[in-house]
Design a protein around this motif. Structure first.
Motif, PDB file in Angstrom:
ATOM      1  N   GLY A 301       0.825  -0.773   0.561  1.00  0.00           N
ATOM      2  CA  GLY A 301      -0.139  -0.145   0.113  1.00  0.00           C
ATOM      3  C   GLY A 301       0.526   0.977   0.123  1.00  0.00           C
ATOM      4  N   ASN A 302       0.653   2.478  -0.045  1.00  0.00           N
ATOM      5  CA  ASN A 302       0.912   3.933  -0.148  1.00  0.00           C
ATOM      6  C   ASN A 302       0.228   4.412   1.242  1.00  0.00           C
ATOM      7  N   MET A 303       2.087   4.590   1.602  1.00  0.00           N
ATOM      8  CA  MET A 303       2.238   4.525   3.505  1.00  0.00           C
ATOM      9  C   MET A 303       2.251   5.984   3.938  1.00  0.00           C
ATOM     10  N   VAL A 304       2.629   6.582   2.275  1.00  0.00           N
ATOM     11  CA  VAL A 304       2.502   8.323   2.418  1.00  0.00           C
ATOM     12  C   VAL A 304       1.226   8.396   3.094  1.00  0.00           C
ATOM     13  N   CYS A 305       0.437   8.187   2.433  1.00  0.00           N
ATOM     14  CA  CYS A 305      -0.900   8.154   2.784  1.00  0.00           C
ATOM     15  C   CYS A 305      -1.642   8.582   4.505  1.00  0.00           C
ATOM     16  N   THR A 306      -1.228   7.325   5.258  1.00  0.00           N
ATOM     17  CA  THR A 306      -0.656   6.924   6.588  1.00  0.00           C
ATOM     18  C   THR A 306      -0.194   8.250   7.253  1.00  0.00           C
ATOM     19  N   MET A 307       0.995   8.653   6.571  1.00  0.00           N
ATOM     20  CA  MET A 307       2.446   9.512   7.348  1.00  0.00           C
ATOM     21  C   MET A 307       1.688  10.438   7.182  1.00  0.00           C
ATOM     22  N   VAL A 308       0.741  11.151   6.126  1.00  0.00           N
ATOM     23  CA  VAL A 308       1.213  12.815   6.230  1.00  0.00           C
ATOM     24  C   VAL A 308      -0.559  12.671   7.095  1.00  0.00           C
ATOM     25  N   TYR A 325     -11.972  12.928   7.117  1.00  0.00           N
ATOM     26  CA  TYR A 325     -10.661  12.284   6.241  1.00  0.00           C
ATOM     27  C   TYR A 325      -9.802  11.267   7.528  1.00  0.00           C
ATOM     28  N   SER A 326      -9.449  10.346   7.097  1.00  0.00           N
ATOM     29  CA  SER A 326      -9.122   9.768   7.926  1.00  0.00           C
ATOM     30  C   SER A 326      -8.234   9.723   9.068  1.00  0.00           C
ATOM     31  N   SER A 327      -7.176   9.149  10.436  1.00  0.00           N
ATOM     32  CA  SER A 327      -6.730   9.889  11.131  1.00  0.00           C
ATOM     33  C   SER A 327      -5.214   8.756  10.345  1.00  0.00           C
ATOM     34  N   GLY A 328      -3.974   9.427  10.320  1.00  0.00           N
ATOM     35  CA  GLY A 328      -2.605   9.145  10.111  1.00  0.00           C
ATOM     36  C   GLY A 328      -1.600   9.224  11.123  1.00  0.00           C
ATOM     37  N   TRP A 329      -0.061  10.061  11.193  1.00  0.00           N
ATOM     38  CA  TRP A 329       0.233  10.361  11.754  1.00  0.00           C
ATOM     39  C   TRP A 329       0.475  11.715  11.886  1.00  0.00           C
ATOM     40  N   SER A 330       0.539  12.169  11.210  1.00  0.00           N
ATOM     41  CA  SER A 330       1.193  13.662  11.214  1.00  0.00           C
ATOM     42  C   SER A 330       2.470  13.660  10.568  1.00  0.00           C
ATOM     43  N   PHE A 331       2.468  13.328   9.585  1.00  0.00           N
ATOM     44  CA  PHE A 331       4.656  13.413   9.487  1.00  0.00           C
ATOM     45  C   PHE A 331       4.207  14.950   8.217  1.00  0.00           C
ATOM     46  N   ASN A 332       5.251  15.185   8.199  1.00  0.00           N
ATOM     47  CA  ASN A 332       4.991  16.089   6.962  1.00  0.00           C
ATOM     48  C   ASN A 332       4.305  17.319   7.077  1.00  0.00           C
ATOM     49  N   PRO A 333       4.818  18.549   7.943  1.00  0.00           N
ATOM     50  CA  PRO A 333       3.347  19.534   8.044  1.00  0.00           C
ATOM     51  C   PRO A 333       4.005  20.555   7.267  1.00  0.00           C
ATOM     52  N   LEU A 353      -4.363  20.605   3.450  1.00  0.00           N
ATOM     53  CA  LEU A 353      -5.300  20.688   4.210  1.00  0.00           C
ATOM     54  C   LEU A 353      -5.188  21.487   5.356  1.00  0.00           C
ATOM     55  N   ASP A 354      -5.951  23.068   5.290  1.00  0.00           N
ATOM     56  CA  ASP A 354      -5.112  23.856   6.253  1.00  0.00           C
ATOM     57  C   ASP A 354      -6.648  23.183   7.542  1.00  0.00           C
ATOM     58  N   ASN A 378      -2.412  17.613   1.135  1.00  0.00           N
ATOM     59  CA  ASN A 378      -3.908  17.095   0.869  1.00  0.00           C
ATOM     60  C   ASN A 378      -3.326  16.462  -0.874  1.00  0.00           C
ATOM     61  N   LYS A 379      -2.588  16.384  -1.790  1.00  0.00           N
ATOM     62  CA  LYS A 379      -2.096  15.458  -2.121  1.00  0.00           C
ATOM     63  C   LYS A 379      -2.375  14.047  -1.771  1.00  0.00           C
ATOM     64  N   TYR A 380      -2.114  13.975  -0.401  1.00  0.00           N
ATOM     65  CA  TYR A 380      -1.723  12.130  -0.004  1.00  0.00           C
ATOM     66  C   TYR A 380      -2.645  11.934   1.038  1.00  0.00           C
ATOM     67  N   ALA A 381      -4.164  12.893   1.236  1.00  0.00           N
ATOM     68  CA  ALA A 381      -4.221  12.577   2.762  1.00  0.00           C
ATOM     69  C   ALA A 381      -5.232  11.793   2.461  1.00  0.00           C
ATOM     70  N   PRO A 382      -5.003  10.905   3.668  1.00  0.00           N
ATOM     71  CA  PRO A 382      -6.160   9.423   4.100  1.00  0.00           C
ATOM     72  C   PRO A 382      -7.322  10.069   3.976  1.00  0.00           C
TER      73      PRO A 382
END
Length: 507
Positions: A301-308, A325-333, A353-354, A378-382
């Motif tokens: 799977g695409n892990m970027v989606c979860t990470m960002v 949106y699903s919850s993720g891990w808040s990487f790459n603010p 995503l503001d 937002n490009k990869y927001a889950p």
């Protein structure tokens, strides 16, 4: 060197020669990798079907772009001037944290950025070694050979532009021979990459039927070669390759590629392998991946989606005016500088995503991660609508593909290779801006770099753009960047053990 006697999978040292027997998944119409186990090479590659399985396995590590915790997109974003590493705290993914604050060292450098690329090289080398002996259609064999050489070139390119001083392999190597491996000069590595790609271009198809989407084409290999030339400062050669890919700016090229009319459509998850896509990384939500796969880079799977994704996200708007949106891990603010640059740009909403504003309006709440800015990619927001409920872990099974190369990228790279001047460079820049309804601005190297920053925000290109422009020190000195050191990565410590490989300077 001798050919491999058998295959044994282990993560390091460097020359762990690994391959998984693979087949195409029937769940999608395009190339997907489905691991099935290990095998001995002397008993394999006996027919066309086995050759195809080996070829699919050689494609596997393209997924490094957006698959696994240590993926290229979130890593390279973290070290740029537009993002922090983020995550849960200052030690959440120590490798990505240390790249973001320029404290990266050989011990904590994620090994997979080295080992995964060499696993890809070795799988490609196995194909190149075995193909001549396999009884199969000559035309198909030539295509398989072209794909294998293009993949070997791509993996070597990723290595040399990250680590610079790397071993170069054109044959499989026995584990017993690893001590004698030496690093090639960057010039030698680049020469081999160019040779592989030039040969591959001659044997790759111009276009693909739907059931083969995800495989390399002539245009993809030319785009990779253009990037290889540009990285070396061979601008005339780079411009020539990009011109073959780009065609007339704003029009359909010779391979059927064209800029999408709507920028936001690039990020519609079902809009896979669209006309703007040149090299796209396939992901699936149907693998059985669990947490061990995420950290061994086996998840499909695409892990970027979860990470960002934002942590602990809750939609408080009873009128349902906020995307789910699903919850993720808040990487790459996202840093305020990029927010301010893009806030009036038509690409803003699809890119950023503001949540800061939405929270102030009482529409959402979320848990503040490390170095939170309130701005997310937002490009990869889950999305809740994409949550997987199958046997694999939901967080590891996002099916959104990622772009390694797309047409707007190559337009702007050609304009850069042309020195940021002239009528064609202007037309290339104009086409990217016109697509989103923006007026023409005079072409220049600064204008091109600025356009790439906005157009490709969060796709993992910015750090390399700054390095080519000699701006890393200017833009990142306040983050700890040291000139003469941080332009390249440290070689992971494990890869130095029992070898003659030398660490990069100042590490």
């Amino acid at each position: 060197m001798k050919s491999i006697m058998n295959i044994k999978k282990y993560k390091f040292p460097l020359l762990a020669i690994a391959i998984l027997a693979t087949v195409l998944s029937c769940s999608e119409d395009y190339l997907e990798v489905e691991p099935k186990g290990t095998f001995l090479t002397e008993n394999y590659y006996s027919n066309q079907d086995e050759a195809f399985a080996g070829l699919v396995a050689a494609y596997d590590f393209l997924r490094k772009n957006s698959g696994g915790f240590d993926n290229m997109v979130t890593m390279m974003n973290a070290g740029s001037d537009d993002f922090y590493a983020g995550g849960g705290n200052s030690t959440d993914g120590i490798g990505i944290q240390n790249f973001s604050n320029y404290n990266l060292n050989a011990i904590e450098m994620p090994e997979s950025f080295w080992t995964d690329q060499y696993r890809g090289v070795n799988r490609a080398n196995l194909m190149i070694l075995k193909l001549p002996e396999i009884p199969m259609d000559d035309a198909l064999k030539a295509r398989f050979m072209a794909e294998s050489k293009a993949l070997r070139g791509y993996y070597h390119f990723t290595l040399v532009r990250m680590f610079k001083n790397v071993p170069l392999f054109t044959e499989p190597v026995l584990p017993s021979e690893t001590y004698n491996v030496l690093q090639a000069t960057p010039e030698e590595t680049y020469a081999q990459i160019e040779s592989d790609l030039l040969e591959a271009i001659q044997g790759l198809p111009a276009t693909l039927p739907n059931q083969e989407f995800g495989r390399l084409t002539k245009g993809a290999a030319q785009a990779i070669l253009g990037k290889v030339y540009l990285e070396q400062g061979k601008n005339a050669q780079a411009a020539a390759q990009f011109a073959e890919v780009n065609g007339t700016p704003g029009q359909t090229n010779q391979y059927g590629n064209k800029l999408l009319e709507n920028f936001a459509d690039l990020w519609v998850i079902d809009n896979k392998f669209n006309s703007e896509s040149i090299l796209e990384i396939s992901h699936t939500n149907e693998s059985l991946a669990g947490w061990g796969n995420a950290y061994n880079d086996d998840a499909e799977g695409n892990m970027v989606c979860t990470m960002v994704g934002p942590r602990g996200y809750v939609d408080l708007d009873i009128n349902d005016n906020v995307p789910a949106y699903s919850s993720g891990w808040s990487f790459n603010p996202i840093l305020p500088g990029l927010y301010d640059l893009m806030k009036d740009d038509p690409r803003f909403e699809a890119t950023i995503l503001d949540l800061k504003t939405l929270e102030e309006q009482g529409k959402v709440s979320y848990q503040k991660g490390y170095l939170d800015t309130g701005y997310f990619l937002n490009k990869y927001a889950p999305l809740v609508s994409e949550e997987h409920t199958g046997a694999g872990d939901m967080w590891l099974n996002h099916r959104q593909n990622s772009y390694a190369i797309r047409l707007a990228d190559t337009y702007l790279l050609e304009a850069e290779a042309l020195g940021g001047s002239g009528g064609r460079a202007q037309a290339l820049l104009d086409a990217v801006r016109e697509r989103v309804g923006l007026p023409s601005v005079p072409v220049s190297m600064e204008a091109i770099l600025n356009e790439r920053r906005i157009e490709l925000a969060g796709e993992g290109h910015r750090w390399f753009d700054l390095r080519r422009s000699n701006l890393l020190s200017t833009k990142l000195s306040d983050r700890g960047f040291v000139a003469g050191k941080h332009e390249i990565f440290p070689i992971p410590y494990k890869e130095l053990e029992n070898t003659q490989i030398l660490q990069n300077p100042n590490y």
